[in-house]
Design a protein around this motif. Structure first.
Motif, PDB file in Angstrom:
ATOM      1  N   ALA A  81       2.139 -12.215  -0.656  1.00  0.00           N
ATOM      2  CA  ALA A  81       3.245 -11.247  -0.642  1.00  0.00           C
ATOM      3  C   ALA A  81       2.920 -10.191   0.406  1.00  0.00           C
ATOM      4  CB  ALA A  81       3.424 -10.616  -2.019  1.00  0.00           C
ATOM      5  N   VAL A  82       3.762 -10.093   1.423  1.00  0.00           N
ATOM      6  CA  VAL A  82       3.456  -9.271   2.597  1.00  0.00           C
ATOM      7  C   VAL A  82       4.515  -8.193   2.769  1.00  0.00           C
ATOM      8  CG1 VAL A  82       2.959  -9.277   5.064  1.00  0.00           C
ATOM      9  CG2 VAL A  82       2.411 -11.289   3.681  1.00  0.00           C
ATOM     10  N   GLN A  83       4.047  -6.971   2.937  1.00  0.00           N
ATOM     11  CA  GLN A  83       4.912  -5.851   3.297  1.00  0.00           C
ATOM     12  C   GLN A  83       4.689  -5.544   4.768  1.00  0.00           C
ATOM     13  OE1 GLN A  83       7.181  -4.223   1.572  1.00  0.00           O
ATOM     14  NE2 GLN A  83       6.863  -5.178  -0.425  1.00  0.00           N
TER      15      GLN A  83
ATOM     16  N   LEU B 183       0.572  -5.453   5.320  1.00  0.00           N
ATOM     17  CA  LEU B 183      -0.389  -5.525   4.229  1.00  0.00           C
ATOM     18  C   LEU B 183       0.046  -6.647   3.302  1.00  0.00           C
ATOM     19  CD1 LEU B 183      -2.733  -4.375   2.460  1.00  0.00           C
ATOM     20  CD2 LEU B 183      -1.033  -2.863   1.426  1.00  0.00           C
ATOM     21  N   GLY B 184      -0.905  -7.522   2.976  1.00  0.00           N
ATOM     22  CA  GLY B 184      -0.576  -8.648   2.114  1.00  0.00           C
ATOM     23  C   GLY B 184      -1.578  -8.823   0.991  1.00  0.00           C
ATOM     24  N   THR B 185      -1.091  -9.241  -0.147  1.00  0.00           N
ATOM     25  CA  THR B 185      -1.946  -9.619  -1.278  1.00  0.00           C
ATOM     26  C   THR B 185      -1.488 -10.994  -1.756  1.00  0.00           C
ATOM     27  OG1 THR B 185      -0.470  -8.447  -2.809  1.00  0.00           O
ATOM     28  CG2 THR B 185      -2.394  -7.250  -2.009  1.00  0.00           C
TER      29      THR B 185
ATOM     30  N   LEU C 179      -6.741 -10.397   0.307  1.00  0.00           N
ATOM     31  CA  LEU C 179      -6.179  -9.145   0.808  1.00  0.00           C
ATOM     32  C   LEU C 179      -6.109  -9.253   2.324  1.00  0.00           C
ATOM     33  CD1 LEU C 179      -5.274  -6.176   0.425  1.00  0.00           C
ATOM     34  CD2 LEU C 179      -7.693  -5.534   0.665  1.00  0.00           C
ATOM     35  N   THR C 180      -4.931  -8.987   2.879  1.00  0.00           N
ATOM     36  CA  THR C 180      -4.727  -9.090   4.329  1.00  0.00           C
ATOM     37  C   THR C 180      -4.332  -7.726   4.879  1.00  0.00           C
ATOM     38  OG1 THR C 180      -4.000 -11.388   4.143  1.00  0.00           O
ATOM     39  CG2 THR C 180      -3.437 -10.218   6.173  1.00  0.00           C
TER      40      THR C 180
ATOM     41  N   VAL D 239     -17.476 -13.525  -1.635  1.00  0.00           N
ATOM     42  CA  VAL D 239     -16.550 -12.804  -0.767  1.00  0.00           C
ATOM     43  C   VAL D 239     -16.710 -13.304   0.661  1.00  0.00           C
ATOM     44  CG1 VAL D 239     -15.905 -10.539   0.144  1.00  0.00           C
ATOM     45  CG2 VAL D 239     -16.633 -10.760  -2.239  1.00  0.00           C
ATOM     46  N   ARG D 240     -15.575 -13.465   1.326  1.00  0.00           N
ATOM     47  CA  ARG D 240     -15.596 -13.848   2.736  1.00  0.00           C
ATOM     48  C   ARG D 240     -14.654 -12.923   3.514  1.00  0.00           C
ATOM     49  NH1 ARG D 240     -17.892 -18.762   3.826  1.00  0.00           N
ATOM     50  NH2 ARG D 240     -18.398 -20.057   2.006  1.00  0.00           N
ATOM     51  N   LEU D 241     -15.140 -12.441   4.649  1.00  0.00           N
ATOM     52  CA  LEU D 241     -14.349 -11.591   5.542  1.00  0.00           C
ATOM     53  C   LEU D 241     -14.165 -12.325   6.861  1.00  0.00           C
ATOM     54  CD1 LEU D 241     -16.072  -8.114   4.962  1.00  0.00           C
ATOM     55  CD2 LEU D 241     -14.009  -9.008   3.866  1.00  0.00           C
ATOM     56  N   LEU D 242     -12.921 -12.477   7.272  1.00  0.00           N
ATOM     57  CA  LEU D 242     -12.632 -13.197   8.514  1.00  0.00           C
ATOM     58  C   LEU D 242     -11.697 -12.364   9.369  1.00  0.00           C
ATOM     59  CD1 LEU D 242     -12.505 -15.618   6.025  1.00  0.00           C
ATOM     60  CD2 LEU D 242     -12.825 -16.937   8.158  1.00  0.00           C
TER      61      LEU D 242
END
Length: 427
Positions: A352-354, A361-363, A383-384, A415-418
Motif C-alpha cells: 500500500a503506497v502513498q 511511502l509504502g507498507t 517498509l518502502t 532484517v534485510r535493507l536494500l
C-alpha cells in the motif's frame, strides 16, 4: 480549495509600439439615419412620415457618437446629414459613404435606417471602412424595439454588434466561459496549462479577461494564476474557472476534471546494503512493480455520504469491504511487487503506497520462496521509503526494509535493507 487568478491574452488587439506612444485614433463619421417608409423608400429625417421616427433618426446616431467619444479611441466628426438623393453603388456601398472615405475625411463611416413594423420599430446600422484597397462593409447591426419610445435604448446593442469586443467601446458582459481541455490526465509531478476563453451574448470572444482558477482538492493538484495544473497525488480533482474583473450575465463557469495517475509499471535494480547476518553487496535484487487502476478514481465524498457509508457497513459488511478495495485499486494505492534475488529467493509483496510529487511511502506484506537451499522462505513485512532522482517521478530511488519471518526453519526473524533504483512508466 485553492484560488489563482490569471489574465487571458488579448484577442486581436494591437500591441503597444516600442515608444509607448498611443496609436493614432480612428476618424469616424456618423451619418444621420434614414427613415424607411412603408412603400420601401429611404428618406431623410426631415421627410419622415412621423415626427417620432424623425427624432429617432437623429437621436440614435447622436447616441452612437457619444459612445465612440466616451471610449476615447475615436475622433468623431460632426453628425453628417442624410444626403438626398441617396445613391447606392454597384458594390452596394453608398456613394456618399465612399466619397467620405476616399477623400480622406474619415477612416470609417456609420449609417443606419429606422423603420416601423406594425407597432414595433426596427433599427439597422452599417459600418464601412477600407478593406483590400476598396471601401467595404465591415460591420452590421440590427435591433428591434416594442415601441418608438424604447428604441433610443438600442444604442448599446447597435454598437456591440457594429464593433468587435476588443475595440473597447462598451464594457462587454461575459455570457459564457470555456476551458480547454475539459478532461486532463496527469502523472505525478507532471504539469499542463489550461486555456480559458470568454464569449459575449453574440458568441464573440472577449479579450483582456482575468480568470480565477479554483482547485477543489489541493492535496491532489496545484493550480496557479496562469492555469498551470500540477499533479501532486493520485486521484481525481476538479478545476473551476470563472471570469473576474468584467460584468457577467449570471455566474458563467467552466470546469476541467483532472485525474492524477500513479506509475502503472516499473522496474527496479539494486543491492543489499545491510541486515541480519549478511554483508553489504552480498546479494542483488531485480524487481517489477505493477500498480493497477480500475477506471477513474472517485472524487471526494461529502461528510454526509461518509456517515451513510458507515451505516451501510454495519448492515452489509461484505459489500462495504468490496467498495473499499475497489477504491484502493481505483486510486492506485496498491502496488504488486515481484522481486528476484539470483540464486537466493523470489519475493512477492502486496504494498500500500502513498505517493506525492516529492516521494512515496509504502507498507506491505508478502511471502518469500527460496530458489536454492539456504534461501529465504517465509512471510515478510516491507517498509518502502522512496524519492525521485533529478526531481522526476520517472526515476525512483527507494529503500526496502524487509522483516522476514521464516516458516521452514526454527531461526528467528531477519532484517534485510536494500537500495534500489529504476524506471517508472505512466499511462
Amino acid at each position: 480549495m485553492i484560488l489563482a487568478i490569471g489574465a487571458a491574452a488579448p484577442l486581436g488587439l494591437a500591441q503597444d509600439n516600442p515608444g509607448n506612444e498611443p496609436p493614432p485614433r480612428t476618424r469616424v463619421a456618423v451619418m444621420e439615419f434614414a427613415v424607411l417608409t412603408d412603400d420601401g423608400h429611404l428618406v431623410s429625417a426631415e421627410a419622415a412620415p412621423a415626427p417620432d421616427l424623425a427624432r429617432l433618426a437623429r437621436l440614435l446616431p447622436s447616441g452612437i457618437t457619444a459612445r465612440l467619444v466616451q471610449s476615447g479611441r475615436f475622433d468623431v466628426l460632426e453628425l453628417v446629414p442624410w444626403p438626398a438623393p441617396f445613391t447606392i453603388g454597384p458594390d452596394r456601398v453608398p456613394e456618399e459613404v465612399r466619397a467620405l472615405i476616399t477623400s480622406g475625411q474619415a477612416d470609417q463611416v456609420i449609417t443606419g435606417t429606422v423603420s416601423t413594423l406594425q407597432s414595433s420599430v426596427v433599427v439597422t446600422a452599417q459600418r464601412y471602412a477600407m478593406r483590400d484597397g476598396r471601401v467595404a462593409l465591415v460591420g452590421a447591426a440590427a435591433a428591434p424595439a416594442a415601441r418608438v419610445t424604447e428604441a433610443i435604448e438600442l444604442v448599446d446593442a447597435l454598437v456591440a454588434q457594429l464593433f468587435p469586443p476588443e475595440a473597447g467601446i462598451l464594457e462587454v458582459a461575459i455570457e459564457q466561459v470555456f476551458v480547454v481541455p475539459e478532461t486532463l490526465r496527469l502523472a505525478i509531478g507532471e504539469s499542463r496549462t489550461l486555456e480559458a476563453f470568454a464569449v459575449d451574448a453574440f458568441g464573440r470572444p472577449v479579450g483582456q479577461v482575468q480568470f480565477l482558477y479554483q482547485a477543489d482538492n489541493p492535496a491532489r493538484i496545484a493550480v496557479d494564476e496562469t492555469g498551470r495544473v500540477t499533479g501532486l497525488t493520485p486521484g481525481q480533482a476538479t478545476v473551476t474557472v470563472r471570469a473576474v474583473g468584467r460584468p457577467t450575465r449570471g455566474t458563467p463557469t467552466a470546469r476541467t476534471t483532472v485525474t492524477v495517475v500513479p506509475p502503472s509499471f516499473g522496474i527496479r535494480a539494486g543491492a543489499l546494503v545491510g541486515g541480519t547476518d549478511v554483508h553489504a553487496l552480498e546479494q542483488f535484487r531485480l524487481g517489477l512493480r505493477l500498480t493497477p487502476t480500475l477506471g477513474a478514481p472517485p472524487p471526494l465524498r461529502p461528510t454526509r455520504q461518509v456517515t451513510q457509508d458507515i451505516t451501510s457497513a454495519a448492515n452489509d459488511p461484505l459489500s462495504f469491504l468490496s467498495n473499499v478495495f475497489a477504491s484502493f485499486f481505483g486510486e492506485g494505492l496498491v502496488t504488486f511487487e515481484l522481486d528476484f534475488e539470483p540464486g537466493h529467493a523470489l519475493l512477492f509483496t502486496l504494498d500500500a503506497v502513498q505517493r506525492t510529487q516529492n516521494g512515496y511511502l509504502g507498507t506491505g506484506v508478502g511471502f518469500s520462496t527460496p530458489l536454492q537451499a539456504g534461501g529465504d522462505q517465509g512471510v515478510h513485512l516491507r517498509l518502502t521509503l522512496g524519492t525521485y532522482a533529478f526531481g522526476r517521478p520517472t526515476f525512483p530511488l527507494e529503500l526496502n526494509a524487509d522483516l522476514i519471518f521464516p516458516t521452514a526453519s526454527e531461526g528467528g526473524p531477519s532484517v534485510r535493507l536494500l537500495l534500489l533504483g529504476g524506471v517508472d512508466l505512466f499511462r
